[in-house]
Design an enzyme around this catalytic site. Sequence first.
Site, PDB file in Angstrom:
ATOM      1  N   LYS A  53       5.142  -8.256   8.277  1.00 52.77           N
ATOM      2  CA  LYS A  53       6.530  -7.799   8.428  1.00 52.77           C
ATOM      3  C   LYS A  53       7.273  -8.670   9.433  1.00 52.77           C
ATOM      4  O   LYS A  53       8.411  -9.085   9.199  1.00 52.77           O
ATOM      5  CB  LYS A  53       6.553  -6.320   8.872  1.00 52.77           C
ATOM      6  N   GLN A  97       4.363   1.869  12.868  1.00 55.94           N
ATOM      7  CA  GLN A  97       3.330   1.600  11.869  1.00 55.94           C
ATOM      8  C   GLN A  97       2.338   2.769  11.791  1.00 55.94           C
ATOM      9  O   GLN A  97       1.810   3.219  12.805  1.00 55.94           O
ATOM     10  CB  GLN A  97       2.594   0.294  12.239  1.00 55.94           C
ATOM     11  N   ASP A 120      12.188   2.850   7.669  1.00 60.08           N
ATOM     12  CA  ASP A 120      11.107   3.250   6.767  1.00 60.08           C
ATOM     13  C   ASP A 120      11.526   4.417   5.877  1.00 60.08           C
ATOM     14  O   ASP A 120      10.842   4.741   4.910  1.00 60.08           O
ATOM     15  CB  ASP A 120       9.866   3.664   7.579  1.00 60.08           C
TER      16      ASP A 120
END
Length: 282
Positions: A53, A97, A120
């Site tokens: 990412k 994460q 997200d």
Amino acid sequence: MAARILDGKSLAAKVRAAVKRDVEALAQRGIRPGLAVILAGDNPASRVYVRNKVRACEETGVRSEMYELPANVSEEALIDRVLALNDDSDIHGILVQLPLPKQIHADRVLESVAPAKDVDGFHESNLGALLAGKPRMVPCTPAGVMRLLDHAGVAIAGAHAVVIGRSNIVGKPLSLLLLQRDATVTICHSKSKDLENIARSADILVAAVGRAKLVTGRMVKPGACVIDVGVNRLTDGSLAGDVEFASASEVAGWITPVPGGVGPMTIAMLLENCLRAASASH
Ligand code: NAD
């Protein structure tokens, strides 16, 4: 006849190129999108995902900041970090994460992210907006799957879509996106009976389970579009999806490979969400 490959790697490269152009255009207005990535603990797979990412950010001109926290970090300390980033005007997107260390309630952490910076799309208010048919920040993997289907020109309206997996990050939001596009959606999960027959009735079959080769060619309707979200590490170290590619690709019309299918699209959609968050903040 062998299935056509839905090449997520090349489509993701096109999306990244478009993001890069948009980032350059934003720079003319003095805006530089910024993403904060929080990695708690030392899960090796998470480390690889985060590295990919950050690399994609660098390639497209999105500024990224990494926050590495020890595996024994407290929930309070983690949430404090998120709250500080919520107040940082140079940061437009915050990514925590998953999975988080076991002493931490992931839902509490995800709810602490400001919805406007929730790139997200996991915050309840963003998931609720999706449920209400007014999507704001859409979770990246489901958004990537929709983009792949559209790119291949797969007919969604009226199609029977079977989604195997009902997680909040993949199965449920993807089912809602398919429903919003007028598919007839069936959601299957670990307690579903007769998975094989349900799967075989799908025009669009999505596997998002986390069990290597769960879906075999016998479960695929001839000509169906098969989307493999799964990422499983086999004992020999190789990667496998949830779909047995060799048998399924003999029957399907379209199929995504693993790696090189959904994975790169997830990162590409994350970049788009960062860009959108940065544009919306000014
Ligand atoms: P999860 O563990 O949260 O959910 C798995 C789902 O599968 C559950 O809803 C469960 O009910 C269902 N399930 C379990 N066993 C089943 C069975 N035998 N039959 C039918 N359903 C069954 O997982 P997740 O976070 O949704 O991820 C699913 C997979 O997708 C994992 O392999 C994960 O690594 C992968 N993933 C990939 C990406 C990507 O970008 N490619 C992103 C997210 C997740």
